[in-house]
Motif scaffolding. Structure first.
Motif, PDB file in Angstrom:
ATOM      1  N   SER A 232      -7.069  -3.551   5.668  1.00 16.51           N
ATOM      2  CA  SER A 232      -7.402  -2.864   4.331  1.00 16.51           C
ATOM      3  C   SER A 232      -6.611  -2.006   3.253  1.00 16.51           C
ATOM      4  O   SER A 232      -6.949  -1.703   2.181  1.00 16.51           O
ATOM      5  N   ASP A 233      -5.746  -1.218   4.132  1.00 17.51           N
ATOM      6  CA  ASP A 233      -4.980  -0.236   3.464  1.00 17.51           C
ATOM      7  C   ASP A 233      -3.632  -0.856   2.742  1.00 17.51           C
ATOM      8  O   ASP A 233      -2.467  -0.437   3.356  1.00 17.51           O
ATOM      9  N   ASN A 234      -3.945  -1.406   1.682  1.00 17.47           N
ATOM     10  CA  ASN A 234      -3.118  -2.057   0.895  1.00 17.47           C
ATOM     11  C   ASN A 234      -3.250  -2.198  -0.705  1.00 17.47           C
ATOM     12  O   ASN A 234      -4.472  -1.584  -0.754  1.00 17.47           O
ATOM     13  N   ILE A 235      -2.640  -2.577  -1.575  1.00 16.35           N
ATOM     14  CA  ILE A 235      -2.944  -2.557  -3.014  1.00 16.35           C
ATOM     15  C   ILE A 235      -4.275  -3.477  -3.294  1.00 16.35           C
ATOM     16  O   ILE A 235      -4.774  -3.112  -4.345  1.00 16.35           O
ATOM     17  N   HIS A 236      -4.416  -4.374  -2.240  1.00 16.93           N
ATOM     18  CA  HIS A 236      -5.594  -5.182  -2.736  1.00 16.93           C
ATOM     19  C   HIS A 236      -6.985  -4.695  -2.159  1.00 16.93           C
ATOM     20  O   HIS A 236      -7.904  -4.951  -2.194  1.00 16.93           O
ATOM     21  N   GLY A 237      -6.796  -3.554  -1.022  1.00 15.73           N
ATOM     22  CA  GLY A 237      -7.825  -2.846  -0.749  1.00 15.73           C
ATOM     23  C   GLY A 237      -8.754  -4.064   0.155  1.00 15.73           C
ATOM     24  O   GLY A 237      -9.965  -3.664   0.547  1.00 15.73           O
TER      25      GLY A 237
END
Ligand code: P6P
Length: 334
Positions: A232-237
Motif C-alpha cells: 500500500s506504499d504507493n501513490i494509490h495507497g
C-alpha cells in the motif's frame, strides 16, 4: 448529439464544428471502419477456417513470425485505404519499406502508418488482438508520390490516431486532436455505435500492466517501483493487481478505461524495448494524451521523438498522468 450515434453521423456532426474540414477525415475514418469490419469477420471466423490460422511461413521486418491473419489484415487495410485517394504513402509493420500507391490513384494530402494486426501471437489462443493506425499530413510537395519523410514525423504532428480492438466485441477508438471517442460494432446492423464519448483516463485504478516475466532484466529502479505497487506504499495507497494480456491494444484499452499504466520497458535483453515507435507507441500516445494521460519512453515524451527509421523500437510507459508522473520521478529521476 442524442440517441444512437453511428460513426458516419458522429464524423459529420463533429466535422460541422470545423468549417475548414474538407471531408478527408470522414472518408479516412469510414474506410478504416470498413476494413475493421472485414478483419473482425476474419478474426471471428479464424477458428473455423483453418486456412487463416497458423503461420504464413514468413517473418515481418521486425523479425516476428507472420501469421496468416496478419497478411490478410494488411491487405484489407491497404485495399480499403488506397482507393479513396487521401494518401500519398503508407507504412505498415508487415512491409520493410514504405508502400507507394498505384499510379492510377491521385496522391492525397496524408500519410498513414498501421500495425494491421497487433498481438497476433495471441490469435491461436482466442486472446483479443487489434489494429493500430497513425495519420500525418504529408510534408512532401502535393500531387506527387509521397516518401519516407512523410512517414518519419514526430508523434506530436499526428492529425489522427487510434485502434480497433477485436475482442468479445469489436471496438474502434480514435482521436483527431479533439478528445477521444470509442465506438462499438453492432454486428446485427454492421454499424459502429458511439458508446464511450469524450473518454478521460481515470486517476483511480486497481491495475498496473507490465510483463513481470522480464523483471530479472529490468533496471533496479523499475523493479523497486513495481514492487511498491504490491504494497500500500504507493501513490494509490493500496495494493494494485497486475493485469498483463500481452496484446498491446487490449492492455492499452484497459488502461484507457481503467486507469493505471501499461509498459513495455527497455531491459538488458531489449535495450530499446519491443514496441515500434511509428505504428504502436506514437498512435497510442496520442490517444492516451488526448484522454488526459501521459506517454513517455523514459526521460521524455514519446511524441517528441524525432524518428530515425520506420520500424525503430522504443520503450513505452503510458497511462494516467498521476501514474506516469510518479513512475518517471521514481525510475528516471525526472
Ligand atoms: P511479450 C504482441 O506480440 C506485442 O507486439 C504487443 O502487442 C504486446 O504488448 C507485446 O508484443 C507483448 O510482448 O514479450 O510481453 O509477449
Amino acid at each position: 448529439m442524442q440517441g444512437n450515434i453511428n460513426l458516419t453521423r458522429f464524423i459529420y456532426e463533429t466535422q460541422k464544428a470545423f468549417p475548414t474540414a474538407t471531408g478527408d477525415f470522414s472518408a479516412i475514418l469510414n474506410q478504416i471502419a470498413l476494413a475493421a469490419k472485414i478483419v473482425s469477420m476474419e478474426v471471428n471466423r479464424a477458428g473455423i477456417l483453418d486456412d487463416v490460422l497458423g503461420y504464413q511461413g514468413e517473418t515481418n521486418p521486425s523479425g516476428d513470425d507472420q501469421k496468416k491473419l496478419d497478411v490478410i489484415a494488411d491487405n484489407v487495410f491497404f485495399n480499403a485505404l488506397e482507393h479513396i485517394e487521401k494518401f500519398c504513402i503508407m507504412g505498415s509493420e508487415e512491409n520493410e519499406n514504405p508502400v507507394k500507391l498505384p499510379k492510377r490513384y491521385k496522391k492525397g494530402r496524408y500519410a498513414i502508418l498501421f500495425d494491421p494486426l497487433d498481438g497476433s501471437s495471441n490469435i491461436d489462443f482466442n486472446v483479443s488482438i487489434g489494429t493500430i493506425f497513425s495519420v500525418f499530413r504529408r510534408t512532401s510537395p502535393e500531387g506527387g508520390d509521397g516518401n519516407l519523410q512523410d512517414l518519419l514525423q514526430p508523434g506530436y504532428k499526428q492529425v489522427a490516431a487510434g485502434y480497433v480492438l477485436y475482442g468479445s466485441s469489436t471496438m474502434m477508438t480514435f482521436t483527431t486532436g479533439q478528445g477521444v471517442n470509442m465506438f462499438t460494432l453492432d454486428p446485427q446492423i454492421g454499424e459502429f455505435i458511439l458508446t464511450h464519448p469524450n473518454i478521460r483516463i481515470p486517476d483511480a485504478t486497481r491495475y498496473y500492466s507490465i510483463n513481470e516475466g522480464n523483471s530479472a532484466n529490468w533496471s533496479d529502479a523499475l523493479r523497486s517501483y513495481v514492487d511498491t505497487l504490491k504494497t500500500s506504499d504507493n501513490i494509490h495507497g493500496k495494493v494494485l493487481s497486475g493485469r498483463y494480456i500481452g496484446s498491446m491494444v487490449a492492455d492499452v484499452h484497459r488502461t484507457l478505461l481503467g486507469g493505471g499504466f501499461f509498459s513495455y520497458p527497455a531491459d538488458s535483453a531489449n535495450p530499446s524495448g519491443k514496441l515500434r515507435l511509428m505504428y504502436e507507441a506514437n498512435p497510442m500516445a496520442m490517444v492516451i494524451e488526448q484522454a488526459g494521460g501521459r506517454a513517455i519512453y523514459g526521460e521524455g515524451d514519446i511524441m517528441g521523438i524525432i524518428p530515425r527509421e520506420l520500424h525503430q523500437k522504443i520503450p513505452v510507459f503510458l497511462g494516467s498522468k498521476k501514474d506516469i508522473d510518479a513512475l518517471q520521478r521514481a525510475v528516471f529521476g525526472k
